[in-house]
Design an enzyme around this catalytic site. Sequence first.
Site, mmCIF file in Angstrom:
data_model
loop_
_atom_site.group_PDB
_atom_site.id
_atom_site.type_symbol
_atom_site.label_atom_id
_atom_site.label_comp_id
_atom_site.label_asym_id
_atom_site.label_seq_id
_atom_site.Cartn_x
_atom_site.Cartn_y
_atom_site.Cartn_z
ATOM 1 N N CYS A 1 -45.938 17.006 19.033
ATOM 2 C CA CYS A 1 -44.490 17.072 18.803
ATOM 3 C C CYS A 1 -43.833 17.829 19.953
ATOM 4 C CB CYS A 1 -44.093 17.745 17.502
ATOM 5 S SG CYS A 1 -44.737 16.921 16.045
ATOM 6 N N ARG B 1 -46.164 14.509 24.256
ATOM 7 C CA ARG B 1 -46.608 15.344 23.138
ATOM 8 C C ARG B 1 -46.639 14.590 21.819
ATOM 9 N NH1 ARG B 1 -46.392 20.764 24.511
ATOM 10 N NH2 ARG B 1 -46.445 21.302 22.322
ATOM 11 N N TRP C 1 -45.371 13.615 16.580
ATOM 12 C CA TRP C 1 -46.745 13.137 16.406
ATOM 13 C C TRP C 1 -47.075 13.438 14.951
ATOM 14 C CZ3 TRP C 1 -51.664 14.942 15.136
ATOM 15 C CH2 TRP C 1 -52.729 14.104 15.497
ATOM 16 N N ASN D 1 -42.525 21.872 15.290
ATOM 17 C CA ASN D 1 -43.819 21.452 15.819
ATOM 18 C C ASN D 1 -44.854 22.365 15.176
ATOM 19 O OD1 ASN D 1 -46.060 20.823 17.395
ATOM 20 N ND2 ASN D 1 -45.369 22.041 19.133
ATOM 21 N N GLY D 2 -45.840 21.796 14.511
ATOM 22 C CA GLY D 2 -46.852 22.630 13.856
ATOM 23 C C GLY D 2 -47.146 22.091 12.469
ATOM 24 N N GLU E 1 -66.638 11.074 31.226
ATOM 25 C CA GLU E 1 -65.202 11.039 31.517
ATOM 26 C C GLU E 1 -64.728 9.595 31.741
ATOM 27 O OE1 GLU E 1 -62.815 12.802 31.095
ATOM 28 O OE2 GLU E 1 -61.247 12.311 32.527
ATOM 29 N N LYS F 1 -61.918 7.790 29.433
ATOM 30 C CA LYS F 1 -60.692 7.204 29.996
ATOM 31 C C LYS F 1 -60.535 5.762 29.520
ATOM 32 C CE LYS F 1 -59.023 10.027 30.898
ATOM 33 N NZ LYS F 1 -59.394 11.407 30.966
ATOM 34 N N GLU G 1 -59.579 5.691 25.787
ATOM 35 C CA GLU G 1 -58.244 6.227 25.498
ATOM 36 C C GLU G 1 -57.125 5.249 25.799
ATOM 37 O OE1 GLU G 1 -58.333 9.942 27.929
ATOM 38 O OE2 GLU G 1 -57.423 10.797 26.142
ATOM 39 N N HIS H 1 -84.290 5.722 24.915
ATOM 40 C CA HIS H 1 -84.539 6.341 23.607
ATOM 41 C C HIS H 1 -83.611 5.784 22.538
ATOM 42 C CE1 HIS H 1 -87.338 9.096 25.449
ATOM 43 N NE2 HIS H 1 -86.446 9.269 26.421
ATOM 44 N N LYS I 1 -50.605 14.474 24.162
ATOM 45 C CA LYS I 1 -51.179 15.189 25.303
ATOM 46 C C LYS I 1 -51.730 16.564 24.896
ATOM 47 C CE LYS I 1 -51.591 15.810 29.867
ATOM 48 N NZ LYS I 1 -52.753 15.088 30.402
HETATM 49 O O1 M6R Z 1 -54.812 20.489 27.398
HETATM 50 P P1 M6R Z 1 -56.315 20.472 27.270
HETATM 51 O O2 M6R Z 1 -57.007 20.339 28.577
HETATM 52 O O3 M6R Z 1 -56.817 21.654 26.477
HETATM 53 O O4 M6R Z 1 -56.628 19.183 26.429
HETATM 54 C C1 M6R Z 1 -57.933 18.889 26.024
HETATM 55 C C2 M6R Z 1 -58.047 17.475 25.524
HETATM 56 O O5 M6R Z 1 -57.200 17.287 24.419
HETATM 57 C C3 M6R Z 1 -57.693 16.460 26.595
HETATM 58 O O6 M6R Z 1 -58.484 16.605 27.738
HETATM 59 C C4 M6R Z 1 -57.857 15.033 26.056
HETATM 60 O O7 M6R Z 1 -59.208 14.744 25.839
HETATM 61 C C5 M6R Z 1 -57.212 14.041 27.009
HETATM 62 N N1 M6R Z 1 -56.515 13.049 26.259
HETATM 63 C C6 M6R Z 1 -58.176 13.383 27.921
HETATM 64 O O8 M6R Z 1 -57.621 12.404 28.715
#
Ligand code: M6R
Length: 617
Positions: free
Chosen positions: A2, A27, A74, A100-101, A490, A494, A497, A513, A612
Amino acid sequence: MCGIVGYIGHKEALPILLKGLRRLEYRGYDSAGVAIAHNGTFKSVRAVGKIDNLAAKLQNENIQGTFGIAHTRWATHGGVTEENAHPHTDCSGDIIVVHNGIVENYRELKDKFLKGHTLRSQTDTEILAHLIETQYSAFAEASADKQGALRAAVQSALSYVRGTYGLVVMHAKHPRTLIAARLGSPLVVGVGDKEYFIASDTSPMLAHTQQVIFLDDEEMVEITDTGVQIFNLQDKKIDKHTEHIDWSEAEAEKGGFANFMLKEIFDQPTVIKDALRGRLVEDEGTAHLGGLNMTDVDMRSINRVILIACGTASYAAMVGKYAFERLAGIPTEVEVASEFRYSDPILDKNTLVFGISQSGETADTIAALREAKRKGAFVRGVVNVIGSTIARETDGGTYIHAGPELAVASTKAYTNMIAVLVMYALQFGRLRRVTVATGERLVKAFREISVKMEQSLKIESEVKKIVEKYKQYKNFLFLGRGVNFPVALEGSLKLKEITYIHSEAYPGGEMKHGPIALLSPDFPVVAILTKNQLYDKMRSNIEEIRARKAPVILIATEGDEQAKELADDVIYVPPTMELLEPLVNTIPLQLFAYHMAVALGKDVDRPRNLAKSVTVE
Ligand code: M6R
C-alpha cells in the site's frame, strides 16, 4: 504494501497526488483512491485496478482543491473491490482515512466500539475511521484546544489498535489539517516552500522538495499550512531534524526506456560504480565501508556471520556467504527472515548479523533484526532506501547506492547488494587471512566490473532471439553451481515473477537426486557454465541433461567454443574473478525474464499479486 500520499499547500492537489501515486504504485496496485477537500467537504473517487483506472475515472470529475490524500492498495483484509479501496470514511463522511498495515484486532474493535455504526467495506482500515469517530466527539466537546481534538482522537483510537499502521487522517471540521501516525509502516514528511507532503516513501515528493523528516514508530505528525509538528502517541512534542535526500526526480524516471525494469537492468553498470565509490583501497588490497561502526578488535572478535533477507536479497546474501567464508574464513549462514524470526536463534556478542534489503522496510527482515539485537549480536544493515526503517534501526551498515528501484522485480539492487557484501568479506578477510596480493586482484576485478557489466548487456539482441524460440514453453529449470547457484535461483525467480511461467532452480550436482525426472524435450534448462573451479563438474551435469534431450541454454564465458557443442543456445558473458561472476552472469537472466514477459504481453513493472515492499508479515 500500500502506498500513501498526502498534500497540503498552494497548488492543485490532484495532479500532485496522482503523480505521487504513480511513483508508489510499486507498493500495490489492486485499487486506488483519492480524496480532496473542497469548500468544507471531501470529494472522494476510487477505482479497482491500477492508477490508470483511477485517472480515467477522474477525467469525468471536476475536482479542485489544494489539500488531499490518496492511496494505492495491496489487498490484505477484504477482496479487490471498489468498496474496499481507500480512502475510507466514518458514518458521517467527515473523517477520511488512508492506511498501510494491518489492524490485527479489527474484529474485537468492531464488537467493542462500533455497535450501530454503518460499515461499508470488509477492510480493517474502515474500522479505524469509525474508531476515530467514536473518540472524536468526546475530545471535541471536552477540549478547549479544538485544533488538538482530532490529534487527541487519533491518539486515543490508536491506543486500542494491535497491529501495524502508516495512517493519514483528514476531518471536515479541520479543513486544512493532516494527521498521520506510524507504527511498523513507513511514513515520510516532505517540507517544501509553503507546501507539505506525507508519503510512504520520498519518491512522490522528490519533484517538489528534497527536505524530509522520517517518522519513527509511535510518532505522529500534525501538518497544517503553517508547518509540521511531531508528537509521540502520548501527545508529547518531539523535535526532529529535516534531512536532505540526494535522490533526484530524474533518477526515478524511466529515462526513455519502455519500463522501469529495463531501465534498472541497464542502470547496473553505472550504479555499481556508486556502490564501489570511495570504498576500495587499492594499495592495501582491501575495502573500507565506513558505516560499519566496528573497531578492528570488534571485527576480529566475530566468529559467525548471519545474513538475513527475503527474496532476491536472500540470493544476494547467498553470494555473500561464499565471499565471507572464502575470503574471511568466517562461518556464514543465510537465513530467510520469515523463518529466522521464529526459529529461536542462538546468537551472542561474537555474531555479526546483516539485514539485507532494498526497501529497508520488509516487515520480516525488520522483525528478525530486532530479534538479533535483543539477543546481543552486532546488527548491521545493507540497504538501498535512504532513511528506511532498517537503515535507522541498525547500529551501522552500508547503503548500496543503487538509486530508486521502482520495478517490482528487483535487479540493480541485487547486483549492488552483492558488490557490498563481497567488499565487506574482503574487509574482514584482510584482517584475517587474505593476502595483499589476493586483495589487490579482487580490487582490480572490481575496478573492471562496470565495463564487464556493459558487455554483458550487449547480448540483449541475442537474448531476444532466444526468447522468440522458447516463449511457448511452460516450464524451465535453472542450474548453477557454487557462486552461480544463487544466480540460477535469481534467474528462476525473475522468470516466475514477471512471466508467471513455472520454473525451478537447483544446484547442478543436485539434479540427479530428483529434478532430472522432470526433464524432457518440453522442459528447457538454463544453465550457468562459466570458467571457474567448478567448470568441469557443471559440464558433466549438462551432459546428463543432453542425454535426456532437454533443450539447453547456456550462459558461458566468452571464447568457450566447447559450450556450443553442449547447448542449443549459448549466451556469452565476459570473464571475471569467480566471486564477481554473479554480477555479469545475472544480467542475461534478467534480460531473458524481461523479454519473455514482453513477448507474452505481461505487465513487466507491476506483476500480478506482488508489491515491491512487503511491509506486512
Ligand atoms: O526490499 P527487500 O529487498 O527487503 O525485498 C525483499 C523481497 O521482497 C524482494 O527481493 C522480492 O523478492 C522481489 N520481488 C524480487 O524481485
